[in-house]
Design a protein around this motif. Sequence first.
Motif, PDB file in Angstrom:
ATOM      1  N   SER A 220       2.746   9.455  -0.287  1.00 20.65           N
ATOM      2  CA  SER A 220       3.194   9.913   1.033  1.00 20.65           C
ATOM      3  C   SER A 220       2.156   9.635   2.127  1.00 20.65           C
ATOM      4  O   SER A 220       2.482   9.019   3.154  1.00 20.65           O
ATOM      5  CB  SER A 220       3.557  11.394   0.984  1.00 20.65           C
ATOM      6  OG  SER A 220       4.686  11.595   0.160  1.00 20.65           O
ATOM      7  N   PRO A 221       0.891  10.047   1.957  1.00 13.72           N
ATOM      8  CA  PRO A 221      -0.109   9.677   2.975  1.00 13.72           C
ATOM      9  C   PRO A 221      -0.314   8.165   3.056  1.00 13.72           C
ATOM     10  O   PRO A 221      -0.622   7.641   4.138  1.00 13.72           O
ATOM     11  CB  PRO A 221      -1.387  10.376   2.487  1.00 13.72           C
ATOM     12  CG  PRO A 221      -0.924  11.445   1.582  1.00 13.72           C
ATOM     13  CD  PRO A 221       0.314  10.923   0.930  1.00 13.72           C
ATOM     14  N   ILE A 227       1.920   2.682   8.097  1.00 10.60           N
ATOM     15  CA  ILE A 227       2.793   2.540   9.262  1.00 10.60           C
ATOM     16  C   ILE A 227       2.054   2.918  10.545  1.00 10.60           C
ATOM     17  O   ILE A 227       2.207   2.271  11.590  1.00 10.60           O
ATOM     18  CB  ILE A 227       4.054   3.418   9.108  1.00 10.60           C
ATOM     19  CG1 ILE A 227       4.855   2.993   7.882  1.00 10.60           C
ATOM     20  CG2 ILE A 227       4.927   3.301  10.349  1.00 10.60           C
ATOM     21  CD1 ILE A 227       5.384   1.582   7.940  1.00 10.60           C
ATOM     22  N   PHE A 228       1.208   3.952  10.475  1.00 13.18           N
ATOM     23  CA  PHE A 228       0.462   4.349  11.667  1.00 13.18           C
ATOM     24  C   PHE A 228      -0.468   3.228  12.126  1.00 13.18           C
ATOM     25  O   PHE A 228      -0.552   2.915  13.315  1.00 13.18           O
ATOM     26  CB  PHE A 228      -0.345   5.616  11.396  1.00 13.18           C
ATOM     27  CG  PHE A 228      -1.201   6.035  12.554  1.00 13.18           C
ATOM     28  CD1 PHE A 228      -0.649   6.708  13.624  1.00 13.18           C
ATOM     29  CD2 PHE A 228      -2.555   5.734  12.574  1.00 13.18           C
ATOM     30  CE1 PHE A 228      -1.437   7.090  14.704  1.00 13.18           C
ATOM     31  CE2 PHE A 228      -3.352   6.101  13.657  1.00 13.18           C
ATOM     32  CZ  PHE A 228      -2.790   6.780  14.718  1.00 13.18           C
ATOM     33  N   GLY A 229      -1.183   2.631  11.180  1.00 13.12           N
ATOM     34  CA  GLY A 229      -2.096   1.550  11.545  1.00 13.12           C
ATOM     35  C   GLY A 229      -1.377   0.394  12.203  1.00 13.12           C
ATOM     36  O   GLY A 229      -1.819  -0.126  13.243  1.00 13.12           O
ATOM     37  N   TRP A 245      -7.056  -1.171  11.649  1.00 13.30           N
ATOM     38  CA  TRP A 245      -7.347  -1.630  10.290  1.00 13.30           C
ATOM     39  C   TRP A 245      -7.748  -0.519   9.338  1.00 13.30           C
ATOM     40  O   TRP A 245      -7.451  -0.572   8.135  1.00 13.30           O
ATOM     41  CB  TRP A 245      -8.410  -2.727  10.289  1.00 13.30           C
ATOM     42  CG  TRP A 245      -9.780  -2.336  10.793  1.00 13.30           C
ATOM     43  CD1 TRP A 245     -10.287  -2.535  12.033  1.00 13.30           C
ATOM     44  CD2 TRP A 245     -10.825  -1.703  10.026  1.00 13.30           C
ATOM     45  NE1 TRP A 245     -11.576  -2.067  12.109  1.00 13.30           N
ATOM     46  CE2 TRP A 245     -11.931  -1.552  10.888  1.00 13.30           C
ATOM     47  CE3 TRP A 245     -10.922  -1.269   8.713  1.00 13.30           C
ATOM     48  CZ2 TRP A 245     -13.123  -0.968  10.475  1.00 13.30           C
ATOM     49  CZ3 TRP A 245     -12.116  -0.679   8.301  1.00 13.30           C
ATOM     50  CH2 TRP A 245     -13.192  -0.537   9.160  1.00 13.30           C
ATOM     51  N   LEU A 246      -8.394   0.544   9.838  1.00 17.31           N
ATOM     52  CA  LEU A 246      -8.852   1.604   8.940  1.00 17.31           C
ATOM     53  C   LEU A 246      -7.673   2.347   8.288  1.00 17.31           C
ATOM     54  O   LEU A 246      -7.617   2.451   7.050  1.00 17.31           O
ATOM     55  CB  LEU A 246      -9.770   2.573   9.678  1.00 17.31           C
ATOM     56  CG  LEU A 246     -10.366   3.696   8.822  1.00 17.31           C
ATOM     57  CD1 LEU A 246     -11.186   3.120   7.680  1.00 17.31           C
ATOM     58  CD2 LEU A 246     -11.220   4.638   9.675  1.00 17.31           C
ATOM     59  N   PRO A 247      -6.710   2.882   9.068  1.00 14.88           N
ATOM     60  CA  PRO A 247      -5.583   3.542   8.402  1.00 14.88           C
ATOM     61  C   PRO A 247      -4.711   2.579   7.601  1.00 14.88           C
ATOM     62  O   PRO A 247      -4.175   2.957   6.553  1.00 14.88           O
ATOM     63  CB  PRO A 247      -4.796   4.170   9.569  1.00 14.88           C
ATOM     64  CG  PRO A 247      -5.229   3.431  10.780  1.00 14.88           C
ATOM     65  CD  PRO A 247      -6.640   3.013  10.543  1.00 14.88           C
ATOM     66  N   ALA A 248      -4.558   1.346   8.082  1.00 18.36           N
ATOM     67  CA  ALA A 248      -3.736   0.379   7.346  1.00 18.36           C
ATOM     68  C   ALA A 248      -4.332   0.072   5.975  1.00 18.36           C
ATOM     69  O   ALA A 248      -3.625   0.081   4.954  1.00 18.36           O
ATOM     70  CB  ALA A 248      -3.579  -0.903   8.157  1.00 18.36           C
ATOM     71  N   ILE A 249      -5.632  -0.175   5.934  1.00 19.44           N
ATOM     72  CA  ILE A 249      -6.295  -0.460   4.654  1.00 19.44           C
ATOM     73  C   ILE A 249      -6.276   0.777   3.758  1.00 19.44           C
ATOM     74  O   ILE A 249      -6.033   0.683   2.538  1.00 19.44           O
ATOM     75  CB  ILE A 249      -7.734  -0.947   4.891  1.00 19.44           C
ATOM     76  CG1 ILE A 249      -7.717  -2.327   5.539  1.00 19.44           C
ATOM     77  CG2 ILE A 249      -8.506  -0.992   3.573  1.00 19.44           C
ATOM     78  CD1 ILE A 249      -9.097  -2.876   5.863  1.00 19.44           C
ATOM     79  N   ALA A 250      -6.517   1.942   4.353  1.00 12.97           N
ATOM     80  CA  ALA A 250      -6.475   3.184   3.570  1.00 12.97           C
ATOM     81  C   ALA A 250      -5.090   3.386   2.953  1.00 12.97           C
ATOM     82  O   ALA A 250      -4.961   3.775   1.784  1.00 12.97           O
ATOM     83  CB  ALA A 250      -6.838   4.378   4.459  1.00 12.97           C
ATOM     84  N   GLY A 251      -4.043   3.101   3.744  1.00 10.57           N
ATOM     85  CA  GLY A 251      -2.685   3.241   3.232  1.00 10.57           C
ATOM     86  C   GLY A 251      -2.403   2.285   2.091  1.00 10.57           C
ATOM     87  O   GLY A 251      -1.808   2.670   1.071  1.00 10.57           O
ATOM     88  N   ILE A 252      -2.832   1.030   2.242  1.00 12.99           N
ATOM     89  CA  ILE A 252      -2.625   0.045   1.186  1.00 12.99           C
ATOM     90  C   ILE A 252      -3.353   0.452  -0.095  1.00 12.99           C
ATOM     91  O   ILE A 252      -2.801   0.369  -1.202  1.00 12.99           O
ATOM     92  CB  ILE A 252      -3.094  -1.341   1.658  1.00 12.99           C
ATOM     93  CG1 ILE A 252      -2.181  -1.854   2.777  1.00 12.99           C
ATOM     94  CG2 ILE A 252      -3.113  -2.336   0.491  1.00 12.99           C
ATOM     95  CD1 ILE A 252      -2.671  -3.121   3.437  1.00 12.99           C
ATOM     96  N   LEU A 253      -4.600   0.928   0.039  1.00  9.63           N
ATOM     97  CA  LEU A 253      -5.374   1.342  -1.133  1.00  9.63           C
ATOM     98  C   LEU A 253      -4.715   2.530  -1.837  1.00  9.63           C
ATOM     99  O   LEU A 253      -4.668   2.587  -3.074  1.00  9.63           O
ATOM    100  CB  LEU A 253      -6.803   1.703  -0.716  1.00  9.63           C
ATOM    101  CG  LEU A 253      -7.684   0.530  -0.271  1.00  9.63           C
ATOM    102  CD1 LEU A 253      -9.046   1.040   0.221  1.00  9.63           C
ATOM    103  CD2 LEU A 253      -7.875  -0.459  -1.420  1.00  9.63           C
ATOM    104  N   LEU A 254      -4.206   3.484  -1.063  1.00  6.45           N
ATOM    105  CA  LEU A 254      -3.522   4.632  -1.662  1.00  6.45           C
ATOM    106  C   LEU A 254      -2.267   4.199  -2.414  1.00  6.45           C
ATOM    107  O   LEU A 254      -1.991   4.683  -3.521  1.00  6.45           O
ATOM    108  CB  LEU A 254      -3.162   5.651  -0.578  1.00  6.45           C
ATOM    109  CG  LEU A 254      -4.300   6.540  -0.059  1.00  6.45           C
ATOM    110  CD1 LEU A 254      -3.841   7.331   1.157  1.00  6.45           C
ATOM    111  CD2 LEU A 254      -4.792   7.487  -1.154  1.00  6.45           C
ATOM    112  N   LEU A 255      -1.496   3.276  -1.833  1.00  6.16           N
ATOM    113  CA  LEU A 255      -0.265   2.819  -2.481  1.00  6.16           C
ATOM    114  C   LEU A 255      -0.569   2.015  -3.742  1.00  6.16           C
ATOM    115  O   LEU A 255       0.117   2.165  -4.759  1.00  6.16           O
ATOM    116  CB  LEU A 255       0.557   1.986  -1.495  1.00  6.16           C
ATOM    117  CG  LEU A 255       1.132   2.757  -0.298  1.00  6.16           C
ATOM    118  CD1 LEU A 255       1.821   1.807   0.676  1.00  6.16           C
ATOM    119  CD2 LEU A 255       2.110   3.828  -0.760  1.00  6.16           C
ATOM    120  N   VAL A 256      -1.591   1.169  -3.678  1.00  5.02           N
ATOM    121  CA  VAL A 256      -1.989   0.408  -4.871  1.00  5.02           C
ATOM    122  C   VAL A 256      -2.482   1.360  -5.956  1.00  5.02           C
ATOM    123  O   VAL A 256      -2.145   1.196  -7.146  1.00  5.02           O
ATOM    124  CB  VAL A 256      -3.077  -0.625  -4.514  1.00  5.02           C
ATOM    125  CG1 VAL A 256      -3.654  -1.252  -5.778  1.00  5.02           C
ATOM    126  CG2 VAL A 256      -2.499  -1.709  -3.610  1.00  5.02           C
TER     127      VAL A 256
END
Length: 518
Positions: A220-221, A227-229, A245-256
């Motif tokens: 969820s986060p 999407i926020f990034g 880039w910070l929230p986008a990369i964080a989101g990708i890492l969480l999903l992976v």
Amino acid sequence: MSAQPSPAAPGAAGLDDKLDRGVLKIASVVVLGAIMAILDTTVVNVALQKLTIEFSTSFDTIQWVATGYMLALATVIPVTGWASDRFGTKRLYLLAIGTFLVGSMLAGLAWNVESLIIFRVVQGLGGGMLMPAGMTILTRTAGPQRIGRVMSVLGVPMLLGPICGPILGGWLVDAVSWRWIFYINVPIGVIAFVLALHLLPKDKAAKSGRFDFAGLLMVSPGLAALIFGVSRIPSTGTVTAIEVWLPAIAGILLLVSFVLRALRVADPLMDLSLFHNRTFSVSMITLSVFCMGFFGAMLLLPTYFTLVRGESALHAGLLLAPQGFGAMIMMPIAGRLFDKFAARRIVLPGLALIVVGMVPFTQVTSTTPYALLLSAAFVMGLGMGCTMMPITSAALQTLRSEDMAKASTTTSILQQTSGAIGSAIMSIVLAALLGSRFGVPTNEGQLAATAATLNPATHTAASALAAGAFATPFLIATVILAVCLVPAAFLPNRRFIPSPPSTGSDDAAAPVPAAPLH
């Protein structure tokens, strides 16, 4: 095992593909809930231009009224598969309707754009549970041999949302108040709640695995951060800004991380083992690409009519009706064809129709004839009637009854997430192009274009400039939909035939393996 199939569907146990009264009653409840959620999406889309002016904000901010709703849907959907098994689909469905009603009331009372976005998220939390829970109830009741038929029954009334939503929303925005695009949900929701309470069969809570709370904290986060990034690109004007880039990369890492964890733990939030089924995997890839392109483009249409052509919200809604009528005509036909022919033979022609219908919009100007645009929208509607439901039906048809809740959850989260990403991409491109053409920062492009088109002295030139900004995102959407033809070519090419259940089986029907593809 999951909740038992409804006794109201005796035909589900056999190979009879007729829909009896019990199935139709349950379908009516599910359809009403779906109409409420979909109606609200389309009603809001046609009001975005009005809301931009009302709250004196930018398009990349106001689009969060739509994208925030879709994102909330995506973040709550992962829980619904587990909750359906743990508490029963009827209880979950009633909770979903109640949450949606509360969110609707609060959204109507919103005092600024921030509060409106927050209350839309509350709506999305309810709406996110409505579709997968309803789909689970309906597919368990009908059985796999009638999925095509029941999806056509589900699909036609659902299309009243896209047809009536823009018209109703336009009238409410122009003649009453934008607040009533949310208040209108209250009577519909009350009726849906009462009918669900009395008509939906009671189902028993089943033994479910331990809730994957760690997985929820990842997926969820992760979705929200990604999407926020992406959404911050228009306001910053660059992908190198830290807030991009910070929230986008964080989101990708969480999903992976979620995917890697889900592959090795028992009872993950999303059952990735479903993707071992080739038909399900291909269907999900096709559905994701389709939703990204199609729903991204649909966000642009009402804004084009109101901003470039100077139409009122009501007229913009009326101009969107041909697409809904095209889908309403084709969807029941596609449902019947799906029960007789293979999914690939229905979906590929449908995608081709959508791509052809999109072409005029890639060349759109401020003077493009309405006859051409409305004809193109009608063709797109015909194509949509051959795509969305057949793709979803193909994904569910070869699965076991006990997998329906998890499969419906996975289908819904991919659909909503892809749609949210597509909407964000199109709004980002549009905001950037409007800012560039009107010589203002990206986040001020929408307001500058609106002011220039409303000024009689600059209307003609401003409309031409704004129209050029719409052609590019429409082209991007068309390319995405054309790419969707690739995974669609791997959908089943032979009709699925379910086998009768063995004696004493709980399942509505026990599907046989998917036919070989060629």
